[in-house]
Motif scaffolding. Structure first.
Motif, PDB file in Angstrom:
ATOM      1  N   TYR A 130      -5.959  11.422  13.624  1.00 12.70           N
ATOM      2  CA  TYR A 130      -5.426  11.065  12.311  1.00 12.70           C
ATOM      3  C   TYR A 130      -3.914  11.298  12.303  1.00 12.70           C
ATOM      4  N   CYS A 131      -3.149  10.234  12.092  1.00  9.28           N
ATOM      5  CA  CYS A 131      -1.693  10.300  12.116  1.00  9.28           C
ATOM      6  C   CYS A 131      -1.166   9.987  10.723  1.00  9.28           C
ATOM      7  N   GLY A 132      -0.430  10.930  10.142  1.00 10.55           N
ATOM      8  CA  GLY A 132       0.087  10.764   8.798  1.00 10.55           C
ATOM      9  C   GLY A 132       1.541  10.330   8.780  1.00 10.55           C
ATOM     10  N   PHE A 133       1.884   9.488   7.798  1.00  9.40           N
ATOM     11  CA  PHE A 133       3.236   8.974   7.642  1.00  9.40           C
ATOM     12  C   PHE A 133       3.584   8.917   6.158  1.00  9.40           C
ATOM     13  N   SER A 134       4.882   8.881   5.874  1.00 12.13           N
ATOM     14  CA  SER A 134       5.345   8.657   4.507  1.00 12.13           C
ATOM     15  C   SER A 134       6.673   7.928   4.567  1.00 12.13           C
ATOM     16  N   HIS A 135       7.068   7.347   3.445  1.00  9.86           N
ATOM     17  CA  HIS A 135       8.451   6.896   3.345  1.00  9.86           C
ATOM     18  C   HIS A 135       9.256   8.016   2.700  1.00  9.86           C
ATOM     19  N   HIS A 136      10.550   7.817   2.559  1.00  9.81           N
ATOM     20  CA  HIS A 136      11.415   8.851   2.001  1.00  9.81           C
ATOM     21  C   HIS A 136      11.346   8.855   0.471  1.00  9.81           C
ATOM     22  N   VAL A 137      11.894   9.900  -0.112  1.00 13.51           N
ATOM     23  CA  VAL A 137      11.969  10.008  -1.569  1.00 13.51           C
ATOM     24  C   VAL A 137      13.384   9.615  -1.990  1.00 13.51           C
ATOM     25  N   ASN A 138      13.564   8.341  -2.266  1.00 11.68           N
ATOM     26  CA  ASN A 138      14.834   7.862  -2.803  1.00 11.68           C
ATOM     27  C   ASN A 138      14.601   6.533  -3.497  1.00 11.68           C
ATOM     28  N   GLU A 139      15.561   6.093  -4.258  1.00 11.16           N
ATOM     29  CA  GLU A 139      15.359   4.904  -5.092  1.00 11.16           C
ATOM     30  C   GLU A 139      15.242   3.628  -4.281  1.00 11.16           C
ATOM     31  N   ASN A 140      15.684   3.637  -3.031  1.00 10.50           N
ATOM     32  CA  ASN A 140      15.614   2.442  -2.187  1.00 10.50           C
ATOM     33  C   ASN A 140      14.457   2.473  -1.196  1.00 10.50           C
ATOM     34  N   ALA A 141      13.591   3.476  -1.289  1.00 11.22           N
ATOM     35  CA  ALA A 141      12.565   3.677  -0.264  1.00 11.22           C
ATOM     36  C   ALA A 141      11.636   2.475  -0.130  1.00 11.22           C
ATOM     37  N   LEU A 142      11.139   1.952  -1.245  1.00  9.66           N
ATOM     38  CA  LEU A 142      10.208   0.819  -1.171  1.00  9.66           C
ATOM     39  C   LEU A 142      10.923  -0.446  -0.708  1.00  9.66           C
ATOM     40  N   GLU A 143      12.160  -0.623  -1.133  1.00  8.78           N
ATOM     41  CA  GLU A 143      12.948  -1.771  -0.666  1.00  8.78           C
ATOM     42  C   GLU A 143      13.148  -1.692   0.840  1.00  8.78           C
ATOM     43  N   ASP A 144      13.457  -0.503   1.336  1.00  7.14           N
ATOM     44  CA  ASP A 144      13.659  -0.318   2.776  1.00  7.14           C
ATOM     45  C   ASP A 144      12.378  -0.586   3.552  1.00  7.14           C
ATOM     46  N   LEU A 145      11.242  -0.139   3.019  1.00  8.15           N
ATOM     47  CA  LEU A 145       9.967  -0.363   3.700  1.00  8.15           C
ATOM     48  C   LEU A 145       9.612  -1.844   3.705  1.00  8.15           C
ATOM     49  N   ALA A 146       9.846  -2.518   2.589  1.00  7.19           N
ATOM     50  CA  ALA A 146       9.594  -3.957   2.533  1.00  7.19           C
ATOM     51  C   ALA A 146      10.470  -4.694   3.542  1.00  7.19           C
ATOM     52  N   ASN A 147      11.732  -4.294   3.648  1.00  4.96           N
ATOM     53  CA  ASN A 147      12.636  -4.947   4.605  1.00  4.96           C
ATOM     54  C   ASN A 147      12.180  -4.728   6.042  1.00  4.96           C
ATOM     55  N   LEU A 148      11.686  -3.521   6.348  1.00  6.09           N
ATOM     56  CA  LEU A 148      11.181  -3.247   7.692  1.00  6.09           C
ATOM     57  C   LEU A 148      10.025  -4.184   8.036  1.00  6.09           C
TER      58      LEU A 148
END
Length: 313
Positions: free
Chosen positions: A33-51
């Motif tokens: 089981y490998c856990g991941f998260s994005h960062h806590v900032n206002e652009n986090a979801l935008e950055d993940l979508a761009n990736l």
């Protein structure tokens, strides 16, 4: 060629991944089981979508195609343009942001490509779609061969994105229904003549030979499946079953305690899946790996992907 591809992939996607995604210590019991998260900032979801969008060209095209597109047309100079091209040429025309599976499939592609430095795609799934309705081949969400000093692995992955209960239940259903002999052998026979590499011709030619002998001799499904498993076992092929679960979970109010929340999500998955008896009939060495990525809002990322698709029209 593959070394050149990997250098490009790590420069364009791997470095971006490290800035967007945080990795946590895996837990391994019956499964991994490998856990991941994005960062806590206002652009986090935008950055993940761009990736995810930036990876589309690497998801939709094989290694040689990516290198040629970059060399001949400069496509890798602008990954947003490359993503639109990948969508127009290869990806199914899904436009419902509530059910579009692109998010999970492409994220799983990223995790697997970054998991090992010697990944080679057996096929680029998106190549094999109907010309008119762009319906993709069904079955496993990821199909890869990897080859290194330890031998050959065949990756047969599943990806789910949405609500947590839906994701866990759907992955459980896939593990129970998509790894029996018939489903596995039907998929392997279908893809064996759709290879994107000559590195594994020995195995794939043997499988195509089984397809012919099965037709000529009138073998039943069980005999055909057993012959395929014999070929793979004879070449010490191992099976890896990567399962991506990404779901909306608002645990991102404070980055200082984020690790604690992610560990809880990993533990929840472990308690759910480790107690299951998986009906995997492959009679081969196999490993099940869960990639667990809670995000603040799955629908937001899907919406950004749909916006990119609309821009491509």
């Amino acid at each position: 060629m593959y070394e050149s591809y990997k250098r490009i992939y790590y420069d364009l996607i791997g470095e971006q991944f490290k800035k967007v995604i945080m990795c946590y210590n895996p837990i391994e019991k019956k499964y991994k089981y490998c856990g991941f998260s994005h960062h806590v900032n206002e652009n986090a979801l935008e950055d993940l979508a761009n990736l995810i969008i930036d990876d589309l060209v690497f998801y939709a095209f094989n290694e040689e195609e990516v290198l040629n597109l970059g060399k001949c047309h400069g496509m890798l100079e602008d990954l947003r343009v490359a993503a639109k091209y990948a969508y127009k040429q290869r990806l199914p025309k899904r436009k419902n942001d509530k059910s579009d599976g692109t998010l999970g499939e492409v994220l799983l592609d990223i995790f697997i490509q970054l998991e090992t430095h010697d990944t080679q795609k057996l096929i680029a799934r998106a190549k094999f779609t109907d010309m008119h309705n762009k319906q993709e081949i069904k079955g496993y969400d990821a199909l890869y061969f990897t080859k290194n000093s330890d031998g050959i692995c065949l990756w047969l992955g599943q990806a789910k994105a949405g609500k947590k209960k839906y994701c866990t239940n759907s992955i459980a259903d896939d593990l129970k229904n998509k790894y029996n002999k018939k489903y596995f052998s039907d998929t392997v026979l279908y893809i064996a003549d759709k290879k994107d590499t000559s590195e594994l011709d020995d195995i794939l030619n043997a499988i195509n030979g089984i397809c012919f002998e099965s037709m000529k001799c009138g073998w039943d499904e069980d005999r055909r499946a057993q012959e395929i498993l014999t070929v793979l076992n004879g070449r010490n092929v191992k099976i890896k079953i990567p399962c991506l679960i990404t779901y909306s979970k608002d645990i991102y109010s404070d980055e200082k305690v984020l690790g604690k929340y992610i560990n809880k999500e990993i533990t929840d998955a472990l308690e759910y899946f480790d107690e299951m008896t998986l009906d995997i009939e492959l009679n081969m060495t196999f490993e099940v790996i869960f990639y667990i990525l809670p995000v603040k809002d799955v629908d937001y990322i899907r919406k950004k992907i749909i916006e990119m698709k609309e821009e491509a029209n």
